[in-house]
Design a protein around this motif. Sequence first.
Motif, mmCIF file in Angstrom:
data_model
loop_
_atom_site.group_PDB
_atom_site.id
_atom_site.type_symbol
_atom_site.label_atom_id
_atom_site.label_comp_id
_atom_site.label_asym_id
_atom_site.label_seq_id
_atom_site.Cartn_x
_atom_site.Cartn_y
_atom_site.Cartn_z
ATOM 1 N N LEU A 73 3.646 20.965 14.928
ATOM 2 C CA LEU A 73 3.655 19.748 14.483
ATOM 3 C C LEU A 73 3.230 19.998 12.875
ATOM 4 C CD1 LEU A 73 1.917 17.213 16.821
ATOM 5 C CD2 LEU A 73 4.209 17.315 16.335
ATOM 6 N N HIS A 74 4.158 19.316 11.589
ATOM 7 C CA HIS A 74 3.798 19.390 10.479
ATOM 8 C C HIS A 74 2.547 18.441 10.192
ATOM 9 C CE1 HIS A 74 4.503 19.242 6.200
ATOM 10 N NE2 HIS A 74 4.482 17.908 6.295
ATOM 11 N N MET A 75 1.679 18.936 9.360
ATOM 12 C CA MET A 75 0.519 18.055 8.980
ATOM 13 C C MET A 75 0.781 17.147 7.683
ATOM 14 S SD MET A 75 -1.236 18.361 11.592
ATOM 15 C CE MET A 75 -1.416 19.500 12.987
ATOM 16 N N GLY A 76 1.233 16.026 7.716
ATOM 17 C CA GLY A 76 1.787 15.275 6.703
ATOM 18 C C GLY A 76 0.481 14.740 5.898
ATOM 19 N N LEU A 168 9.952 26.360 10.129
ATOM 20 C CA LEU A 168 10.256 24.673 10.451
ATOM 21 C C LEU A 168 9.086 24.156 11.427
ATOM 22 C CD1 LEU A 168 14.060 24.728 10.944
ATOM 23 C CD2 LEU A 168 12.637 24.158 8.811
ATOM 24 N N ARG A 169 8.626 23.250 10.952
ATOM 25 C CA ARG A 169 7.697 22.244 11.736
ATOM 26 C C ARG A 169 8.060 20.758 11.963
ATOM 27 N NH1 ARG A 169 3.346 25.503 11.882
ATOM 28 N NH2 ARG A 169 2.604 26.749 10.126
ATOM 29 N N VAL A 170 7.696 20.243 13.156
ATOM 30 C CA VAL A 170 8.394 18.771 13.399
ATOM 31 C C VAL A 170 7.572 17.723 12.654
ATOM 32 C CG1 VAL A 170 8.685 17.088 15.366
ATOM 33 C CG2 VAL A 170 8.807 19.746 15.611
ATOM 34 N N ALA A 171 8.228 16.913 11.889
ATOM 35 C CA ALA A 171 7.661 15.953 11.185
ATOM 36 C C ALA A 171 8.102 14.414 11.673
ATOM 37 C CB ALA A 171 8.270 16.055 9.553
ATOM 38 N N GLY A 172 9.029 14.450 12.506
ATOM 39 C CA GLY A 172 9.372 13.218 12.915
ATOM 40 C C GLY A 172 10.463 13.168 13.948
ATOM 41 N N VAL A 173 10.710 12.387 14.865
ATOM 42 C CA VAL A 173 11.549 12.137 15.962
ATOM 43 C C VAL A 173 12.595 10.994 15.539
ATOM 44 C CG1 VAL A 173 10.386 13.408 17.756
ATOM 45 C CG2 VAL A 173 9.876 10.836 17.457
ATOM 46 N N VAL A 191 5.583 11.489 13.369
ATOM 47 C CA VAL A 191 4.675 12.344 14.402
ATOM 48 C C VAL A 191 3.641 13.259 13.537
ATOM 49 C CG1 VAL A 191 6.177 12.099 16.348
ATOM 50 C CG2 VAL A 191 6.150 14.261 14.945
ATOM 51 N N SER A 192 3.843 13.302 12.278
ATOM 52 C CA SER A 192 3.189 14.173 11.546
ATOM 53 C C SER A 192 1.721 13.489 10.931
ATOM 54 C CB SER A 192 4.015 14.926 10.352
ATOM 55 O OG SER A 192 4.652 13.719 9.673
ATOM 56 N N SER A 193 1.509 12.142 10.968
ATOM 57 C CA SER A 193 0.745 11.605 10.425
ATOM 58 C C SER A 193 -0.748 11.666 11.221
ATOM 59 C CB SER A 193 0.785 10.026 10.259
ATOM 60 O OG SER A 193 0.737 9.533 11.773
#
Length: 208
Positions: A73-76, A168-173, A191-193
């Motif tokens: 996961l990206h850490m936004g 690449l990290r997952v920031a959203g769906v 999903v990164s919040s």
Amino acid sequence: LIDTLHAVTAAHCVVEDGEPIDTPFSVTFGNGASATVTEFYINPCYDDSAVAGVDFAVLRFGAQPAGVTPHELHMGDDEPEKGKTITIVGWGDFGPAGPTRPIECADAPTGCSQLRRGHNVVTSTSNNALRYTLDDPSGGEALPLEALAWSGDSGGPAFIADASSGQLRVAGVNAAGDCCAYGSVDEYARVSSRAATAWILATMDAVR
């Protein structure tokens, strides 16, 4: 896939007529591998009338999907997404921008088996949603692979490259949005919040 046994998707992908769908069921990854979802966990803030920012869920697989590399996961909150380029990926309907929607992928020559990617830039992260606009190339702001997610892309990832490693990290769906003219705005559940990642990680830990 965010670790060997878990993935994130849109909550509305695992809800039908207001009720969670039955398990087990199978999903297919971009490399063609299939995996069985044995359980899933819907964000408790989600309902059918919910805004895009809460439209996410965690899937648990019975075994690690073969040949699929997890993306963290990206850490936004540590590295805010606004102004960053996202890579969007999906199996959905495909066509040029314009006043009409593209044909359904089931009616296209390639069917719904073609995984596609594109890019865009996040313009807003309010209400826990990543928003971006499909820009007209003639305006000078569109990216070379300017794209917008649409029907059939729900639950697919928005990736952001890590500033240090480039991974690449997952920031959203993908959760909601408009189509398909220039100026259309699309939304990914963020999903990164800090709140989202806390719930996702706690859910994964609780079922290990």
